[in-house]
Each structure stands twice: as C-alpha cells, then as structure tokens.
Design a protein around this motif. Structure first.
Motif, PDB file in Angstrom:
ATOM      1  N   SER A  89      10.573  12.464  -2.636  1.00 20.44           N
ATOM      2  CA  SER A  89       9.877  11.211  -2.911  1.00 20.44           C
ATOM      3  C   SER A  89       9.003  10.876  -1.712  1.00 20.44           C
ATOM      4  O   SER A  89       9.473  10.919  -0.570  1.00 20.44           O
ATOM      5  CB  SER A  89      10.874  10.077  -3.164  1.00 20.44           C
ATOM      6  N   ALA A 106      -1.165  14.370  -6.384  1.00 18.79           N
ATOM      7  CA  ALA A 106      -0.764  13.299  -7.297  1.00 18.79           C
ATOM      8  C   ALA A 106      -0.473  13.846  -8.687  1.00 18.79           C
ATOM      9  O   ALA A 106       0.388  13.315  -9.413  1.00 18.79           O
ATOM     10  CB  ALA A 106      -1.861  12.240  -7.374  1.00 18.79           C
ATOM     11  N   ASP A 110       3.651  14.622  -9.584  1.00 18.11           N
ATOM     12  CA  ASP A 110       3.485  13.296 -10.161  1.00 18.11           C
ATOM     13  C   ASP A 110       4.764  12.469 -10.147  1.00 18.11           C
ATOM     14  O   ASP A 110       4.713  11.242 -10.011  1.00 18.11           O
ATOM     15  CB  ASP A 110       2.937  13.395 -11.590  1.00 18.11           C
ATOM     16  N   THR A 111       5.930  13.105 -10.276  1.00 18.95           N
ATOM     17  CA  THR A 111       7.173  12.339 -10.244  1.00 18.95           C
ATOM     18  C   THR A 111       7.659  12.073  -8.827  1.00 18.95           C
ATOM     19  O   THR A 111       8.413  11.129  -8.592  1.00 18.95           O
ATOM     20  CB  THR A 111       8.279  13.067 -11.035  1.00 18.95           C
ATOM     21  N   SER A 114       5.276   8.452  -5.213  1.00 18.16           N
ATOM     22  CA  SER A 114       5.480   7.102  -5.760  1.00 18.16           C
ATOM     23  C   SER A 114       4.226   6.251  -5.679  1.00 18.16           C
ATOM     24  O   SER A 114       3.946   5.450  -6.585  1.00 18.16           O
ATOM     25  CB  SER A 114       6.617   6.402  -5.013  1.00 18.16           C
ATOM     26  N   HIS A 115       3.480   6.375  -4.595  1.00 15.78           N
ATOM     27  CA  HIS A 115       2.255   5.616  -4.358  1.00 15.78           C
ATOM     28  C   HIS A 115       1.209   6.555  -3.759  1.00 15.78           C
ATOM     29  O   HIS A 115       1.560   7.550  -3.101  1.00 15.78           O
ATOM     30  CB  HIS A 115       2.475   4.460  -3.389  1.00 15.78           C
ATOM     31  N   THR A 200      -1.613   8.498 -12.304  1.00  9.94           N
ATOM     32  CA  THR A 200      -0.957   7.268 -12.764  1.00  9.94           C
ATOM     33  C   THR A 200      -0.281   6.482 -11.653  1.00  9.94           C
ATOM     34  O   THR A 200       0.184   5.359 -11.889  1.00  9.94           O
ATOM     35  CB  THR A 200       0.086   7.616 -13.840  1.00  9.94           C
ATOM     36  N   GLN A 201      -0.193   7.041 -10.460  1.00 13.87           N
ATOM     37  CA  GLN A 201       0.457   6.318  -9.364  1.00 13.87           C
ATOM     38  C   GLN A 201      -0.329   5.052  -9.011  1.00 13.87           C
ATOM     39  O   GLN A 201      -1.573   5.042  -9.066  1.00 13.87           O
ATOM     40  CB  GLN A 201       0.554   7.194  -8.113  1.00 13.87           C
ATOM     41  N   THR A 203      -2.448   3.065  -6.840  1.00 15.43           N
ATOM     42  CA  THR A 203      -3.331   3.667  -5.844  1.00 15.43           C
ATOM     43  C   THR A 203      -4.094   2.597  -5.075  1.00 15.43           C
ATOM     44  O   THR A 203      -4.761   1.747  -5.675  1.00 15.43           O
ATOM     45  CB  THR A 203      -4.343   4.622  -6.514  1.00 15.43           C
TER      46      THR A 203
END
Length: 259
Positions: A89, A106, A110-111, A114-115, A200-201, A203
C-alpha cells in the motif's frame, strides 16, 4: 529518529524508510535532470513515522543506465523496489517525467496505490520535434549547451537569484548526457491521454504558477480528464515546486491524504 537507508538494487540507487504503525508509505519519482535529492525539502517536513521510497531514474544520479529506456521500463524499476520491500500500500508522487511513471503505476498497481500526486506533469509532454531537437543537441554538444534554457523553465525568476540556484545548476550539469537523452526519448514516445479515465485513485494535481516546462493550463487540462482529482497552482514556483515552495507542497499533500 527514523533514518532512510540508501543502497542499490539491480543498478537502481534508492533510499527506503519503513513506515511505522499505520502511517502511509510515499513513493517518489523525480523529474528529468534531477536525482532523488529533489525531494529532500519535502521529506524533511514529513512526519517521521511516514514511510519513504525514492530512487534515481536510470541514467541519473547514481543509478546505472541501460541500452534503451521507456516510461514502461522506468515503471518496471519502481515495481522491482516495491516488490523487494514488500510494499502493498502506497501513495504515488511523481514530478514531471516522474508523473508519467506514476500514471503507469496507478494502473499497474491500482489496488496498492491509495492516492496519487501528479506535479508539473501531463499525460503527454511536448512534441516529438521538440524532443528530437533536444536529444540531438545533448548527444552532440552536451547538457551544458542547453542548461540556461532548461534552468529558466525550472525556476521562477526570483529563485534564480538565490544562492541555492547554483546547486541545482550543478545537479543538472552532472547528469550523464546519454542518460538524459534516453529519458528524453522515453518522454517523447509516451502518450497516456487515452488512459487518464482509467485512473481512479484520488489524485492531487499541482503545478508551479510560473512553470514554463509544463505550463499550468496543460497540467490543469490533465486534471480535468482524471475521474477524481483536485487541481492547485503553487505561487512563486516554476517546474520544481517541491524545491521552491516545499511547505506549500507538503500542506497540499496533508490535505490530500486526509480525504
């Protein structure tokens, strides 16, 4: 006090500081012509319990070069480090070409990411003609032949009058010509505009208000095409707000990670 450990893995020079308790781990990617020290002033203002991973790109700083480079291969190097340290993470933070690298991660991670923080970057930077001219000049005449133009785009005019300015001039000049040229090729060949909608994070997109390498309007356009982003200009900064305005950069980072 928690210290970073500096070492090399597969020819990539990097530093790592493990996060304590439930603190975040921040993974940094640098701009063209700089090494991992470009983040020093930001890291010095972060909580000691936060984890840190930063590295010199291939052909920059103390990392070894390779025959060919692309944004994908530079992202590969970061993934090797993530796997080596078991980082499951993290927050991805990319500056300029580092932003291109983090855009790839990203999607690849993707998982795990987190940001995302994208600073003074875009999904496509410059034109092939511009990059080809720079590549040819650096290979035939060296970085020193274009350093004045590069530095004028990196920093706000007021910063160029400070004593600190000469340190960054020296960092640029000491970047190996071929390493610099190869990363220019990687930037020239990268166009990730079609992929922005898949990121999708949450951003944070930031840009120095006086950046002429990736002008604010270009960076803001990228932000508008990201599904979940906020955009901020950092005043009194050019292409490297983490150097010129680290406190403002850190304040925005804290706000972003609180969301």
């Amino acid at each position: 006090m928690t210290y970073e450990m500096f070492t090399a893995l597969d020819g990539v020079y990097h530093s790592y500081r493990r996060a304590s308790e439930n603190a975040p781990t921040l993974v940094f990617a640098n701009s063209l012509g700089t090494d991992l020290r470009v983040w020093d002033r930001v890291i010095n203002q972060l909580p000691e319990q936060w984890g840190i991973l930063r590295q010199d790109k291939r052909g920059h700083g103390l990392s070894t070069a390779c025959d060919e480079m692309s944004i994908e291969t530079l992202a590969d190097d970061v993934e090797v480090l993530l796997d080596h340290y078991g980082i499951s993470s993290f927050v991805g933070i990319g500056l300029s070409v580092g932003g291109l690298i983090m855009q790839r991660l990203a999607l690849r991670r993707d998982t795990a990411m987190s940001h995302l923080v994208l600073a003074d970057t875009a999904a496509k930077i410059g034109t092939p003609e511009m990059w080809n001219q720079r590549i040819n000049t650096v290979r035939s005449e060296g970085i020193s032949s274009i350093k004045t133009a590069i530095l004028s785009r990196w920093f706000a005019p007021t910063y160029q009058k400070t004593q600190d300015f000469t340190m960054w001039e020296a960092m640029l000049e000491r970047t190996p010509d071929e390493g610099y040229a190869q990363v220019c090729v990687a930037i020239r060949d990268a166009d990730y505009r079609a992929d922005l909608g898949q990121i999708t994070q949450p951003t944070l997109v930031v840009v120095g208000a006086e950046d002429s390498s990736t002008p604010p309007e270009l960076v803001e356009e990228m932000a508008h095409n990201l599904p979940s982003s906020v955009f901020h200009k950092i005043n009194h900064a050019g292409h490297l707000p983490c150097v010129e305005q680290p406190a403002a950069f850190v304040d925005l980072l804290h706000q972003h990670l609180a969301t």
